[in-house]
Design a protein around this motif. Sequence first.
Motif, PDB file in Angstrom:
ATOM      1  N   GLY A  69      44.257  39.694  24.577  1.00 36.43           N
ATOM      2  CA  GLY A  69      44.812  39.571  25.925  1.00 36.43           C
ATOM      3  C   GLY A  69      45.009  40.922  26.600  1.00 36.43           C
ATOM      4  O   GLY A  69      44.673  41.097  27.776  1.00 36.43           O
ATOM      5  N   ILE A  70      45.544  41.882  25.856  1.00 31.53           N
ATOM      6  CA  ILE A  70      45.740  43.211  26.440  1.00 31.53           C
ATOM      7  C   ILE A  70      44.373  43.846  26.730  1.00 31.53           C
ATOM      8  O   ILE A  70      44.190  44.488  27.763  1.00 31.53           O
ATOM      9  CB  ILE A  70      46.573  44.122  25.504  1.00 31.53           C
ATOM     10  N   HIS A  71      43.421  43.610  25.839  1.00 28.02           N
ATOM     11  CA  HIS A  71      42.075  44.129  26.090  1.00 28.02           C
ATOM     12  C   HIS A  71      41.529  43.564  27.402  1.00 28.02           C
ATOM     13  O   HIS A  71      40.998  44.275  28.254  1.00 28.02           O
ATOM     14  CB  HIS A  71      41.137  43.785  24.937  1.00 28.02           C
ATOM     15  N   GLU A  72      41.674  42.248  27.557  1.00 30.28           N
ATOM     16  CA  GLU A  72      41.154  41.586  28.752  1.00 30.28           C
ATOM     17  C   GLU A  72      41.904  42.064  29.999  1.00 30.28           C
ATOM     18  O   GLU A  72      41.340  42.132  31.084  1.00 30.28           O
ATOM     19  CB  GLU A  72      41.273  40.064  28.572  1.00 30.28           C
ATOM     20  N   SER A  73      43.174  42.421  29.833  1.00 32.06           N
ATOM     21  CA  SER A  73      43.919  42.927  30.996  1.00 32.06           C
ATOM     22  C   SER A  73      43.282  44.207  31.518  1.00 32.06           C
ATOM     23  O   SER A  73      43.272  44.462  32.722  1.00 32.06           O
ATOM     24  CB  SER A  73      45.393  43.179  30.636  1.00 32.06           C
ATOM     25  N   GLN A  74      42.730  45.007  30.615  1.00 32.60           N
ATOM     26  CA  GLN A  74      42.125  46.269  31.027  1.00 32.60           C
ATOM     27  C   GLN A  74      40.799  46.056  31.744  1.00 32.60           C
ATOM     28  O   GLN A  74      40.503  46.695  32.755  1.00 32.60           O
ATOM     29  CB  GLN A  74      41.942  47.185  29.814  1.00 32.60           C
ATOM     30  N   SER A  75      39.990  45.145  31.224  1.00 31.83           N
ATOM     31  CA  SER A  75      38.706  44.889  31.886  1.00 31.83           C
ATOM     32  C   SER A  75      38.930  44.210  33.232  1.00 31.83           C
ATOM     33  O   SER A  75      38.291  44.552  34.228  1.00 31.83           O
ATOM     34  CB  SER A  75      37.811  44.027  30.987  1.00 31.83           C
ATOM     35  N   LEU A  76      39.866  43.268  33.266  1.00 28.39           N
ATOM     36  CA  LEU A  76      40.130  42.549  34.522  1.00 28.39           C
ATOM     37  C   LEU A  76      40.799  43.446  35.554  1.00 28.39           C
ATOM     38  O   LEU A  76      40.574  43.297  36.752  1.00 28.39           O
ATOM     39  CB  LEU A  76      41.018  41.332  34.247  1.00 28.39           C
ATOM     40  N   PHE A  77      41.619  44.372  35.067  1.00 23.02           N
ATOM     41  CA  PHE A  77      42.252  45.292  36.009  1.00 23.02           C
ATOM     42  C   PHE A  77      41.182  46.057  36.778  1.00 23.02           C
ATOM     43  O   PHE A  77      41.202  46.128  38.005  1.00 23.02           O
ATOM     44  CB  PHE A  77      43.180  46.266  35.272  1.00 23.02           C
ATOM     45  N   TYR A  86      44.709  38.013  32.618  1.00 17.65           N
ATOM     46  CA  TYR A  86      44.931  38.014  34.070  1.00 17.65           C
ATOM     47  C   TYR A  86      46.404  38.286  34.387  1.00 17.65           C
ATOM     48  O   TYR A  86      46.729  39.048  35.296  1.00 17.65           O
ATOM     49  CB  TYR A  86      44.557  36.649  34.673  1.00 17.65           C
ATOM     50  N   MET A  87      47.267  37.625  33.633  1.00 16.51           N
ATOM     51  CA  MET A  87      48.700  37.764  33.905  1.00 16.51           C
ATOM     52  C   MET A  87      49.189  39.185  33.590  1.00 16.51           C
ATOM     53  O   MET A  87      49.923  39.790  34.370  1.00 16.51           O
ATOM     54  CB  MET A  87      49.489  36.721  33.114  1.00 16.51           C
ATOM     55  N   TYR A  88      48.781  39.700  32.416  1.00 12.10           N
ATOM     56  CA  TYR A  88      49.167  41.076  32.059  1.00 12.10           C
ATOM     57  C   TYR A  88      48.675  42.046  33.139  1.00 12.10           C
ATOM     58  O   TYR A  88      49.400  42.939  33.577  1.00 12.10           O
ATOM     59  CB  TYR A  88      48.529  41.520  30.740  1.00 12.10           C
ATOM     60  N   ASP A 130      54.792  35.049  38.323  1.00 15.36           N
ATOM     61  CA  ASP A 130      54.874  35.408  39.746  1.00 15.36           C
ATOM     62  C   ASP A 130      53.841  36.448  40.167  1.00 15.36           C
ATOM     63  O   ASP A 130      53.287  36.376  41.265  1.00 15.36           O
ATOM     64  CB  ASP A 130      56.267  35.979  40.079  1.00 15.36           C
ATOM     65  N   HIS A 131      53.589  37.426  39.275  1.00 14.54           N
ATOM     66  CA  HIS A 131      52.732  38.537  39.669  1.00 14.54           C
ATOM     67  C   HIS A 131      51.298  38.104  39.967  1.00 14.54           C
ATOM     68  O   HIS A 131      50.736  38.475  40.989  1.00 14.54           O
ATOM     69  CB  HIS A 131      52.769  39.633  38.597  1.00 14.54           C
ATOM     70  N   ILE A 132      50.735  37.305  39.071  1.00 14.47           N
ATOM     71  CA  ILE A 132      49.351  36.861  39.309  1.00 14.47           C
ATOM     72  C   ILE A 132      49.312  35.917  40.514  1.00 14.47           C
ATOM     73  O   ILE A 132      48.388  35.968  41.340  1.00 14.47           O
ATOM     74  CB  ILE A 132      48.731  36.198  38.042  1.00 14.47           C
ATOM     75  N   VAL A 133      50.317  35.079  40.630  1.00 13.24           N
ATOM     76  CA  VAL A 133      50.357  34.122  41.744  1.00 13.24           C
ATOM     77  C   VAL A 133      50.476  34.877  43.076  1.00 13.24           C
ATOM     78  O   VAL A 133      49.732  34.609  44.024  1.00 13.24           O
ATOM     79  CB  VAL A 133      51.517  33.114  41.569  1.00 13.24           C
ATOM     80  N   ASN A 134      51.401  35.828  43.139  1.00 19.64           N
ATOM     81  CA  ASN A 134      51.565  36.592  44.380  1.00 19.64           C
ATOM     82  C   ASN A 134      50.304  37.373  44.737  1.00 19.64           C
ATOM     83  O   ASN A 134      49.886  37.409  45.891  1.00 19.64           O
ATOM     84  CB  ASN A 134      52.730  37.585  44.256  1.00 19.64           C
ATOM     85  N   TYR A 135      49.737  37.978  43.705  1.00 18.60           N
ATOM     86  CA  TYR A 135      48.524  38.775  43.948  1.00 18.60           C
ATOM     87  C   TYR A 135      47.401  37.908  44.510  1.00 18.60           C
ATOM     88  O   TYR A 135      46.765  38.242  45.520  1.00 18.60           O
ATOM     89  CB  TYR A 135      48.104  39.474  42.648  1.00 18.60           C
ATOM     90  N   LEU A 136      47.151  36.757  43.863  1.00 22.64           N
ATOM     91  CA  LEU A 136      46.033  35.911  44.302  1.00 22.64           C
ATOM     92  C   LEU A 136      46.326  35.288  45.674  1.00 22.64           C
ATOM     93  O   LEU A 136      45.436  35.184  46.524  1.00 22.64           O
ATOM     94  CB  LEU A 136      45.746  34.822  43.268  1.00 22.64           C
ATOM     95  N   THR A 137      47.569  34.882  45.871  1.00 19.85           N
ATOM     96  CA  THR A 137      47.942  34.274  47.157  1.00 19.85           C
ATOM     97  C   THR A 137      47.706  35.281  48.281  1.00 19.85           C
ATOM     98  O   THR A 137      47.052  34.980  49.285  1.00 19.85           O
ATOM     99  CB  THR A 137      49.427  33.869  47.146  1.00 19.85           C
TER     100      THR A 137
END
Lengths: 497, 497
Positions: free
Chosen positions: A289-297, A421-423, A481-488
């Motif tokens: 998950g942390i790995h994916e947070s870096q690629s998705l970031f 995504y959330m991280y 909240d963070h992913i929701v706010n960001y996408l919204t």
Amino acid sequence: MSQSVIEQFKSLLKEQTSYSEAIALMGWDMRTKAPKKGVEHRSEVLGVLSQKVHEIQTSDEMKDCIDQLKGKVDDPIIQKAVEEAEETYEKTAKIPTDEYREYVTLQSRAESMWEEAKTNNDFKSFQPYLEKLVEYNRKFADYWGYENHRYDALLHNFEPGVTVEVLDEVFPKVREALTGLLEKINHAPNQPDPTVLEGHFPKDEQAKFSEEILKRMGYDFDAGRLDETVHPFAIGLNTNDVRVTTKYDEQDFRTAIFGTIHEGGHALYEQNIDEELAFTSLSGGTSMGIHESQSLFWENFISRTEAFWETHYDLFKQYAPPKFESLPLDQFYRAINEVKPSFIRIEADELTYCLHIMVRYELEKALIGGEIEVADLPKLWNEKMKDYLGIEPNTDAEGVLQDIHWSGGAFGYFPSYALGYMYAAQFATRMNEDLDVEACIQKGDFGPIKSWLTEHIHQYGKMKKPLEILNDVTGEGLNADHIVNYLTDKYQKIYQF
Amino acid sequence: MSQSVIEQFKSLLKEQTSYSEAIALMGWDMRTKAPKKGVEHRSEVLGVLSQKVHEIQTSDEMKDCIDQLKGKVDDPIIQKAVEEAEETYEKTAKIPTDEYREYVTLQSRAESMWEEAKTNNDFKSFQPYLEKLVEYNRKFADYWGYENHRYDALLHNFEPGVTVEVLDEVFPKVREALTGLLEKINHAPNQPDPTVLEGHFPKDEQAKFSEEILKRMGYDFDAGRLDETVHPFAIGLNTNDVRVTTKYDEQDFRTAIFGTIHEGGHALYEQNIDEELAFTSLSGGTSMGIHESQSLFWENFISRTEAFWETHYDLFKQYAPPKFESLPLDQFYRAINEVKPSFIRIEADELTYCLHIMVRYELEKALIGGEIEVADLPKLWNEKMKDYLGIEPNTDAEGVLQDIHWSGGAFGYFPSYALGYMYAAQFATRMNEDLDVEACIQKGDFGPIKSWLTEHIHQYGKMKKPLEILNDVTGEGLNADHIVNYLTDKYQKIYQF
């Protein structure tokens, strides 16, 4: 405890990590360079080396080192490595050897059965294998133990600290927000036009642009390289040799360009782990998950932003086909961020991706918990797709059979994608408090961003568990909240609803 | 002896050869693909895996297997593998562990000292290291034992069965014939003009031609690949994965084209070893000399012939710069076969190459035999160069310091290069009795040639020792006449003396 035990422990780890580097290189080679006829022999060699890693991890010598060193070493790296070794040892020791061997055989048979079943759109032929895989995973979870939900024991393998209790609090929030957003997007009058992106974009030119972006991100080509493959990945052999691979679609540049940036995010993580951790088994990403947070970031929070293209669209046009000369930035930006429900997870856009994960999470949790059975999967899959994405697969091949994960027995793995995504969203919120991220992107100056990630995340390797990193960096646990706010926020602007 | 001992022995060999495949891949990767910063870590990993190979080869378990299986197995492959394992075990066991460890350290220090000495043209700084290397090799030779000459013990490591007695009979014949030929060539009025070959020849076009020739030779690209490197080599990971590397000089196509064909000859050998030998340590070339005979056969006896260019010059011109359109075949053929004494062995032509080897052989034989000392080398080197090639190096860097071999302690290795020429000529004579080789070349039909080599040489791997192959194929031992007749005949025609 004597110095010699520490030396013995280090020597075991060095042997183990040396085999792992050889295995990683062989894997990279098989997926990028190796001639096809050599694969069979190579697989046997991989088998021998993997077996050696397993033998070291479960050896009496390793057990002795663990017993003598645990809690008795000042060096925090050694101490953490001992804990890591103990976890691996215990996890393996709890499974009866015979059962483990049967399971390994089952895995490889199931994978080839799955491939056939997917090709023939024939779930029934795969069903008995999947049933056995589920049965083994239920048993293993019982051997390993758990507090509340049997699925927790499997989650622990991929995202230690994350439990059903945690996920069942945050995932529904994400799901509901996303289905709500999707509804609005579907009905927005002003839809982006992705056809403006079509057109022949030669591979070499895509590669040049991708390389230029990788360099600007801070990816070190003296400690890595970029190659072509079928299913792109990044792989760290050691912190000074972290390789990126990509796939080129000359009709759709998005595959290679966003794909390379995504894998580049993984690679930056591995390139910037503290070198002190070399040869210790802590020198790698701490969790999927942390790995994916870096690629998705890097993919979403950097390269799919308006700020990024304000600065890089001119560079892009130097390599892109001439038609982009007349395509306004605004139309380009909206097109690359089109949201459109589709059947295949790996082709999904940023917004619907998490909904694909929700389908899988809910099903596999119920499977392992014994609430549903394998035979029910195709029907339940299609129902959930309809509920969350509003579309229903026509075949099992584009439905329940699409992913390889379950055929390899990887239950508990899918949630990590959504956690990534959330991280990423939580890290982005925090980073924005320290840096003017948008200004950095606009200046094309990624140095401060990369340094922030290295300081807070990369350097630690496996010295911190995923939720420990999350808490240390953001001061809170998982928060939807963070992913929701960001996408919204992002998609309100794009779709103007 | 029970079946389980055989299984145990096979399992040891499988482990050992698996590490060897990993080591080979890491070596290939370091020389073709690996990013430079990763080299240091990689070297440590290589150290760990090489140490494991050494441990298996010298383990009590291996000794037990050897003792129980030697002479008691029906399977000829197992029997040969036991003999091979015993040789390795004995060779290692005879050297005291401390001395071996000191020697390994010395080797790596000496190599870097040699590099520096070569750069600075400073033999004196390298001399003490070379003295120690010689001293160790003298001692090791004494540990291993020999009948007549101490140097025989070292020769045995590279070309078992070949002794000073054998070499001192054949090498002077070769040397005298070649110096005689060289004298005539130097005075021939009709000299080829190598400047006709000059001109910019783009790398990609050289690569396409080379690939086409490799394919025609029967090199299987589904079981291999062609990459660029600094010091070209071919390497077999397994019989289905044998890789060729080459170097491109855009001002001189001969480097890549003849170099690729040369390495292709090595690769054909490794691709055509009996698959039954996989995972046994017999699946490789039987000696350095036999290996070189294969590369030289394709390079000289095929690709430097008039027949070859009669058929392939048109193809060559499809890729070559336009100037070749007006260059007559005859001038081209004579130019690519120009003979010209030069200082550097690896740049030497077909005829003077063996003279470079004679210089080295005579010096290292005398060194190991204690007849000369290291301090005398620069002077003796230059004298011998003058005697045999008629030219004297201006510096030690282009003289005694030019080759890496001695700095790694490889004494007894150089003769194999000249043996490769002699074997190749002997095989060619024999092949001509079975096939109309020239007609095959003229038709561009290399199938019968490749099949002949596979039938008589390749398939056996290490099942036969080098002189055993030579005798089985040609019905005689080493015989200098074949190489002398071949070169005399060829160069008489070219230089018209």
